[in-house]
Scaffold this motif. Structure first.
Motif, PDB file in Angstrom:
ATOM      1  N   ALA A   1       0.826  -1.206   0.000  1.00 20.33           N
ATOM      2  CA  ALA A   1       0.000   0.000   0.000  1.00 20.33           C
ATOM      3  C   ALA A   1       0.860   1.257   0.000  1.00 20.33           C
ATOM      4  CB  ALA A   1      -0.934  -0.014   1.211  1.00 20.33           C
TER       5      ALA A   1
ATOM      6  N   GLN B   1       3.846  -4.233  -7.690  1.00 15.70           N
ATOM      7  CA  GLN B   1       3.495  -4.903  -6.446  1.00 15.70           C
ATOM      8  C   GLN B   1       3.583  -6.422  -6.603  1.00 15.70           C
ATOM      9  OE1 GLN B   1      -0.045  -3.553  -4.369  1.00 15.70           O
ATOM     10  NE2 GLN B   1       0.136  -1.520  -5.258  1.00 15.70           N
TER      11      GLN B   1
ATOM     12  N   GLY C   1      -3.134  -4.055  -0.978  1.00 12.73           N
ATOM     13  CA  GLY C   1      -2.328  -3.150  -1.787  1.00 12.73           C
ATOM     14  C   GLY C   1      -2.860  -3.025  -3.204  1.00 12.73           C
TER      15      GLY C   1
ATOM     16  N   TYR D   1      -5.984  -0.968  -3.108  1.00 14.09           N
ATOM     17  CA  TYR D   1      -5.610   0.439  -2.960  1.00 14.09           C
ATOM     18  C   TYR D   1      -5.124   1.012  -4.290  1.00 14.09           C
ATOM     19  CZ  TYR D   1      -3.684   4.512  -0.476  1.00 14.09           C
ATOM     20  OH  TYR D   1      -3.412   5.778  -0.015  1.00 14.09           O
TER      21      TYR D   1
ATOM     22  N   GLY E   1      -7.458   5.383   2.179  1.00 16.31           N
ATOM     23  CA  GLY E   1      -6.519   4.318   2.511  1.00 16.31           C
ATOM     24  C   GLY E   1      -6.216   4.258   3.997  1.00 16.31           C
TER      25      GLY E   1
ATOM     26  N   LEU F   1      -0.406   1.244   6.017  1.00 18.53           N
ATOM     27  CA  LEU F   1       0.141   2.513   5.548  1.00 18.53           C
ATOM     28  C   LEU F   1       1.011   3.204   6.592  1.00 18.53           C
ATOM     29  CD1 LEU F   1      -2.924   3.985   3.618  1.00 18.53           C
ATOM     30  CD2 LEU F   1      -0.775   3.210   2.638  1.00 18.53           C
TER      31      LEU F   1
END
Length: 293
Positions: free
Chosen positions: A80, A144, A171, A174, A242, A250
């Motif tokens: 994330a 990612q 992630g 997001y 988020g 985060l």
């Protein structure tokens, strides 16, 4: 009796007798062409420079994060956090890609050709929007996946791999949020003009020039204004959503939050949904007007 002044020549043209593809195929063709356009595929080498430079940077950052993690054995950036860190690159990617998707067609005057076919006026902007969302999701999601592969190969047992996967999925979600919000705003701004330079400048202005508003609101005496300040700018709005939904991913020991949401996390989520819905509605209204000309 006057002689004929014209002659019809048979030069071999024949009627098309093959299959006639319908709306679904037209939409699919617009979508695939849009995805290719965002990355400069099928276009000149000059058109490929910027999008693939951005792709190279995000992949290089992901590879560096993965390599450092394998050496020190610690996570220096979550999935994330990676999306947050690359958000500034996403802004400039949208500023280049969105005008290529819609401003070029508007300037060259080919929209009447699109709408002369049995193509509903909503399909054109929705196909372009979906193409831009896909491109942005790939831009943030592919690195990612690279980080996940690196983490999975260094994990100790299948249990650790499963935990890694559970970290990856939020992630990716997001990254999808970044893609949807940025694509909606960027494509709406780009649809307002046929000049790509103006469209690109307008997109950058919307994303970056709203940031000072957040700064002003965050220093007001009112605590509520401070906590709601992030709604004023699309990047901080996404970050607020988020923080509300995945705060543990985060905020780590090496990373603190710039936003204080207080109890307004749901307000950020509603504001993000309203922003996307409003942009899509205005985009559809814009092309309904264009199709009616």
């Amino acid at each position: 009796m006057p002689e004929p002044t014209g002659v019809i020549h048979d030069i071999g043209y024949q009627r098309y007798t093959g299959p006639r593809l319908g709306r679904r195929h037209v939409f699919g063709a617009l979508y695939l062409h849009g995805v290719r356009t965002t990355f400069g595929l099928g276009r000149s080498a000059k058109a490929k420079i910027f999008p693939w430079l951005v792709v190279g940077i995000v992949l290089l950052v992901a590879a560096a994060v993965t390599a450092i993690r394998s050496q020190i054995g610690e996570v220096i950036m979550t999935y994330a956090q990676f999306a947050d860190a690359m958000s500034w690159l996403v802004i400039f990617f949208v500023a280049v890609a969105a005008p290529e998707l819609v401003s070029r067609d508007m300037r060259s005057g080919v929209l009447p050709l699109y709408f002369s076919r049995p193509l509903p006026h909503a399909d054109y902007p929705l196909a372009k929007l979906l193409a831009l969302v896909t491109a942005l999701f790939l831009l943030l999601g592919a690195p990612q996946l690279l980080m996940f592969l690196g983490g999975a190969f260094t994990a100790d047992g299948m249990g650790a791999v499963w935990d890694e996967l559970l970290d990856l999925l939020p992630g990716l979600l997001y990254a999808g949020l970044w893609a949807v919000v940025f694509a909606s705003v960027g494509l709406l701004v780009a649809s307002m003009t046929g000049k790509r330079a103006f469209a690109a400048g307008g997109i950058v202005a919307v994303f970056l020039m709203t940031t000072p508003i957040v700064g002003i609101l965050s220093v007001l005496p009112s605590q509520a204004a401070n906590q709601l300040a992030g709604i004023a700018s699309p990047p901080t709005l996404v970050q607020g959503v988020g923080l509300w939904t995945m705060r543990d991913l985060l905020i780590t020991e090496s990373n603190t939050a710039d936003l204080d949401l207080g109890a307004f996390g749901p307000v950020y989520a509603l504001a993000a949904a309203a922003l996307v819905a409003g942009c899509v509605a205005l985009l559809l209204a814009r092309y309904k007007k264009v199709a009616a000309r």
